[in-house]
Design a protein around this motif. Structure first.
Motif, PDB file in Angstrom:
ATOM      1  N   ASN A   1       0.845  -1.179   0.000  1.00  0.00           N
ATOM      2  CA  ASN A   1       0.000   0.000   0.000  1.00  0.00           C
ATOM      3  C   ASN A   1       0.890   1.241   0.000  1.00  0.00           C
ATOM      4  OD1 ASN A   1      -1.738   2.053   0.477  1.00  0.00           O
ATOM      5  ND2 ASN A   1      -2.851   1.022   2.132  1.00  0.00           N
ATOM      6  N   ARG A   2       1.174   1.734  -1.191  1.00  0.00           N
ATOM      7  CA  ARG A   2       2.142   2.822  -1.355  1.00  0.00           C
ATOM      8  C   ARG A   2       1.759   4.065  -0.547  1.00  0.00           C
ATOM      9  NH1 ARG A   2       7.152   1.744  -2.805  1.00  0.00           N
ATOM     10  NH2 ARG A   2       7.007  -0.294  -3.757  1.00  0.00           N
ATOM     11  N   ASP A   3       0.466   4.375  -0.557  1.00  0.00           N
ATOM     12  CA  ASP A   3       0.041   5.580   0.148  1.00  0.00           C
ATOM     13  C   ASP A   3       0.319   5.471   1.641  1.00  0.00           C
ATOM     14  OD1 ASP A   3      -0.768   6.644  -2.196  1.00  0.00           O
ATOM     15  OD2 ASP A   3      -2.861   5.990  -2.004  1.00  0.00           O
ATOM     16  N   ALA A   4       0.033   4.294   2.182  1.00  0.00           N
ATOM     17  CA  ALA A   4       0.255   4.109   3.612  1.00  0.00           C
ATOM     18  C   ALA A   4       1.744   4.199   3.928  1.00  0.00           C
ATOM     19  CB  ALA A   4      -0.304   2.765   4.057  1.00  0.00           C
ATOM     20  N   ILE A   5       2.569   3.614   3.041  1.00  0.00           N
ATOM     21  CA  ILE A   5       4.009   3.649   3.269  1.00  0.00           C
ATOM     22  C   ILE A   5       4.503   5.087   3.239  1.00  0.00           C
ATOM     23  CG2 ILE A   5       6.242   2.981   2.298  1.00  0.00           C
ATOM     24  CD1 ILE A   5       4.958   0.399   1.374  1.00  0.00           C
ATOM     25  N   GLN A   6       3.987   5.859   2.294  1.00  0.00           N
ATOM     26  CA  GLN A   6       4.391   7.250   2.174  1.00  0.00           C
ATOM     27  C   GLN A   6       3.922   8.060   3.378  1.00  0.00           C
ATOM     28  OE1 GLN A   6       6.503   8.298  -0.203  1.00  0.00           O
ATOM     29  NE2 GLN A   6       6.569  10.117   1.098  1.00  0.00           N
ATOM     30  N   ALA A   7       2.684   7.811   3.789  1.00  0.00           N
ATOM     31  CA  ALA A   7       2.154   8.550   4.936  1.00  0.00           C
ATOM     32  C   ALA A   7       2.979   8.240   6.182  1.00  0.00           C
ATOM     33  CB  ALA A   7       0.685   8.176   5.157  1.00  0.00           C
TER      34      ALA A   7
END
Ligand code: ATP
Ligand code: MG
Lengths: 313, 504
Positions: B378-384
């Motif tokens: 989950n790229r967004d979660a990793i970025q967040a």
């Protein structure tokens, strides 16, 4: 004839050394490349290119030694391609190597076909003949095994000593080993990582091409499609078996040669009982086994496969 | 003291992408002088020296070196030119070929490459004379891979001296040395400066900076913010210059230890060498407690750390975390049991250098439901997650989508701290957590460890730095030759003796 007796015949040992000769060139070549940190899977294609170039040069009248020179130059050229892609550009060494193999092989076939569009049977050249050394060649056993080989076999043996000497006894060898272990060590001492690696890959590739040239200029006297037949890949495996040491590389090549020579003889002995393919397979299976055993303790050049870029951490 | 000037750096600048690593830095160096270059992690010290030595090409600026009595411009971007001008550099990370001997590493690059013979005898004689003169000794014919860290450091300096260096750059030369080795090193350096050698050294250890330098220059965020004669400086003054403010000191509250978080019962490990063996260790680390393991490195610390992080299995005895015995210790079982690990070698064991900062921040919990769904990240979660952690832990560098290896040492450590502390582990293994860190970052590590202790975690702190152990630990054990022994005293002298294996 009984199995043990095969091992006692001089023809068996002579054949082993003959089969080993191209492999000796190839293993040494791959070894030099890898010592500097670059895996060269272009070897299979460079074999084909060396075979074609050497043969063609002789056919065009360059003479046998001129043929070898041509093969070496062509090998160095394909080495340069691989080196530029993998060293300053830092591309995947596997991908580039396989690309060079495909490219070198097909270019060689293409040139051969273009030069000789209409031949049905490949033209022959006057190849290297067995040396006849007065006195020595007539010795029992030793004579046929060692002293009735062609000059290329002797060249291969000489190369083992030469490569060993350069790696172990000269400043250049020290630098090549250093760049394959830790490029930063070389850079910090003011040497060029790029030049060393490119140079090593070119030199190694030239040696590989000589292995190919042996096929058309000594083992046979003509060029056929598919004549390299996996020898390059065998060399890649043998380097690991040899643990990147020239002496052991010679041993590995001889071992493989012996398996192959033995297999041929065994086939005529018991060929009726077992399918022939089993024998053809045997040297490869044995070399995989030897590899499994030898590779466990092998100490890889630490920087093998790792690109290095100036000014980056 | 006015010796002739032999080196001047004029307004050197270097940027990496959006990071301004050096901004018009100028610096002078005089014959026989020892200049200490200080600054926080990532301030640009290594970058400046790498430009001097030709590893990096400056964006602007120039370098002049005294040659035959005149200041001559140095060709930039070529280590070869720097070496020829008499500049030698000992890098922050060793630049040694481990497969070669000391001798070969030292003479590498100084011999003609295309010659059939090497003049080994002459080179040997020269090297032996240098060893004699400088007091730096290392076995000549042993592969460097078999040498201790201290010996490798000496080989690095010998490399520079062998090239007739008149200017020696030492980038954190003592970060990996024991206090004794560091003192010996500086005594040797002092001898060499008497013969005219000029030295620039980078260090985060103020004690050695104050004891061994003549002058101090400070970098902050890529700019030179000050210079001061060492005799006018003290720790507070320097700290002010480096950080621009006083560093807050965290007080250690007294706390009563709770239930055991880590228990070793009669544990032995037989490693390949003495340095990774441990014999019959028994102890517990409780909640609300920091257990300090003092000792000179190479006495079994790596075996102890290997056990707790799940990289090694005990040959006998048992390891329990939070009261449950770990039957098959491996990194995963240890992480799931609630162990947070701060490894000794942060570059090799702490991060995957080629992966991004954001990826490294979740690398220990890739199976968590918020990180992946059915095998897809989950790229967004990793970025967040990365955005939150970089902010909370002040990880500075080229950004969270840059490769982690591009961070400076101190920021790599902050990345690891963020990853570990964010998971609120029950037990924290901190192995040499402040090695190579600047004062601010080191204080930050201490603060975080105390915070975890307050929250109820147990901390196993392995360190060579006695001040650190005395400042943080509730209980102290000494490790020597694979044997652990508990100390009742907090007396420096006595701890020092037990570290050396002399039982008082
Ligand atoms: N090759 C590079 N590519 C990208 N960024 C870099 C590179 N080298 C350094 N940097 C960046 O430049 C800044 C300065 O780094 P530098 O290594 O000079 O710091 P330092 O003062 O030596 O820190 P430390 O005390 O941690 O060693 C850092 O933000 C770092 O991330
Ligand atoms: Mg640095």
């Amino acid at each position: 004839m009984d199995i043990l007796q095969i091992l006692l015949t001089d023809s068996f040992w002579a054949a082993s050394l003959r089969i080993a000769t191209p492999l000796i060139f190839g293993v040494l070549g791959a070894l030099i490349c890898e010592k500097s940190g670059v895996l060269n899977l272009g070897i299979e294609g460079i074999f084909a290119a060396g075979a074609m170039a050497g043969w063609m040069a002789v056919w065009l009248g360059a003479g046998l030694w001129g043929g070898l020179l041509a093969a070496a130059l062509v090998g160095a050229f394909f080495g340069l391609i691989h080196a530029i892609l993998t060293v300053p550009l830092g591309l995947s060494q596997h991908v580039s190597g396989l690309g060079v193999t495909l490219f070198a092989t097909s270019v060689s076939y293409f040139i051969y076909r273009t030069a000789l569009p209409n031949v049905t049977s490949p033209p022959r050249i006057e190849s290297f003949q067995a040396l006849d050394i007065a006195g020595l060649s007539d010795l029992p056993f030793i004579g046929p095994v060692l002293f009735q080989q062609t000059a290329m076999t002797w060249l291969a043996l000489l190369m083992v000593v030469l490569v060993w000497y350069v790696l172990e006894r000269t400043a250049l060898g020290v630098a090549i080993k250093a760049v394959g272990d830790n490029p930063d060590s070389v850079d910090a001492q003011g040497l060029s990582v790029y030049s060393l690696r490119i140079g090593a890959v070119m030199a190694g590739s030239a040696l590989m091409a000589l292995g190919g040239a042996f096929l058309t200029m000594s083992a046979f006297d003509a060029f056929f499609f598919g004549m390299v037949n996996g020898r390059g890949w065998v060399c890649i495996a043998l380097v690991i078996f040899a643990s990147w040491r020239p002496g052991k590389a010679l041993l590995g090549a001889l071992l493989f040669g012996a398996f192959d020579a033995f297999q041929v003889r065994l086939q005529t002995e018991v060929g009726a009982l077992v399918p022939g393919q089993v024998f053809l397979m045997a040297p490869y299976i044995l070399s995989i086994l030897a590899l499994v055993i030898a590779a466990r303790g092998a100490d890889y050049p630490r920087a093998l496969l790792t690109p290095w870029f100036k000014g980056q951490r | 003291m006015e010796n002739p000037k032999i080196l001047s750096l004029n307004a050197l600048s270097k940027r990496f992408g959006s990071v301004v690593a050096n901004d018009a830095v100028s610096l002078d160096l005089h014959r026989g002088e020892v200049l200490a270059l200080l600054g926080e992690n990532g301030a640009g010290k290594t970058t400046l020296m790498n430009m001097l030595f030709g590893h990096y090409l400056p964006d602007s600026g120039s370098v002049e070196v005294l040659q035959d009595g005149v200041m001559t411009p140095l060709q930039l971007g070529h280590p070869q030119a720097a070496l020829a001008a008499g500049i030698g550099m000992v890098h922050q990370h060793f630049t040694l070929a481990l497969n070669l001997t000391t001798f070969d590493n030292v003479v590498l690059g100084s011999e003609p490459l295309f010659s059939w013979r090497r003049n080994r005898a002459a080179a040997r004689a020269k090297l032996l004379a240098i060893m004699e003169q400088s007091g730096l000794v290392a076995p000549l014919d042993t592969p460097v891979g078999q040498l201790s860290v201290g010996e490798r450091q000496r080989v690095e300096i010998l490399k520079a001296l062998y090239r007739d260096a008149r200017i020696l750059v030492l980038d954190e030369p003592t970060a990996v040395l024991t206090p004794q080795e560091a003192d010996t090193l500086f005594e040797n350096v002092a001898t060499m400066t008497q013969n005219g050698l000029a030295v620039i050294f980078i260090s985060h250890k103020l004690r050695e900076v104050l004891a061994f330098s003549n002058r101090i220059a400070v970098l902050r965020h890529g700019q030179k913010v000050g210079e001061i004669a060492t005799k006018d400086a003290d720790e507070r003054v320097i700290a002010r210059m480096m950080v621009g403010a006083d560093t807050p000191v965290t007080a250690r509250e007294t706390m009563s230890p709770g239930t055991p978080m880590l228990t070793l019962k009669d544990v032995s490990v037989q490693g390949q060498s003495k340095r990774d063996s441990l014999s019959r260790a028994s102890f517990s680390v409780h909640s609300h407690e920091i257990l300090g393991i003092a000792g000179v490195s190479g006495n079994g610390q790596s075996a102890l750390a290997g056990l707790v992080s799940g990289l090694m299995r005990p040959d006998r005895g048992t390891v329990s975390v939070g009261g449950t015995e770990i039957s098959r210790p491996n990194p995963l079982t240890m992480i799931t049991a609630g162990v947070g690990r701060i490894p000794e070698d942060r570059h090799h064991d702490g991060i995957v250098g080629a992966m991004t900062v954001a990826e490294n921040m979740v690398i220990e919990r890739l199976n968590d439901a918020d990180i992946q769904t059915r095998g897809l990240l989950n790229r967004d979660a990793i970025q967040a997650n990365a955005d939150r952690l970089t902010k909370d832990y002040d990880v500075r560098g080229p950004g969270s989508d840059a490769a982690a290896r591009l961070l400076s040492g101190g920021n790599i450590q902050k990345l690891i701290l963020a990853r570990v502390f964010d998971q609120t582990p029950r037990l924290i293994l901190a192995n040499q957590p402040t090695r190579g860190l600047d004062m601010g970052a080191a204080a930050e590590v201490g603060r975080r460890l105390l915070e975890a202790r307050k929250r109820g975690a147990g901390v196993l702190l392995i360190s060579e730095d006695l001040d650190e152990i005395l400042g943080l630990a509730d209980r102290i054990m000494v490790i020597h030759d694979g044997q652990l022994s508990e100390l009742t005293t907090r007396d420096r002298e006595e701890i020092g003796l037990s570290m050396a294996g002399e039982h008082a």
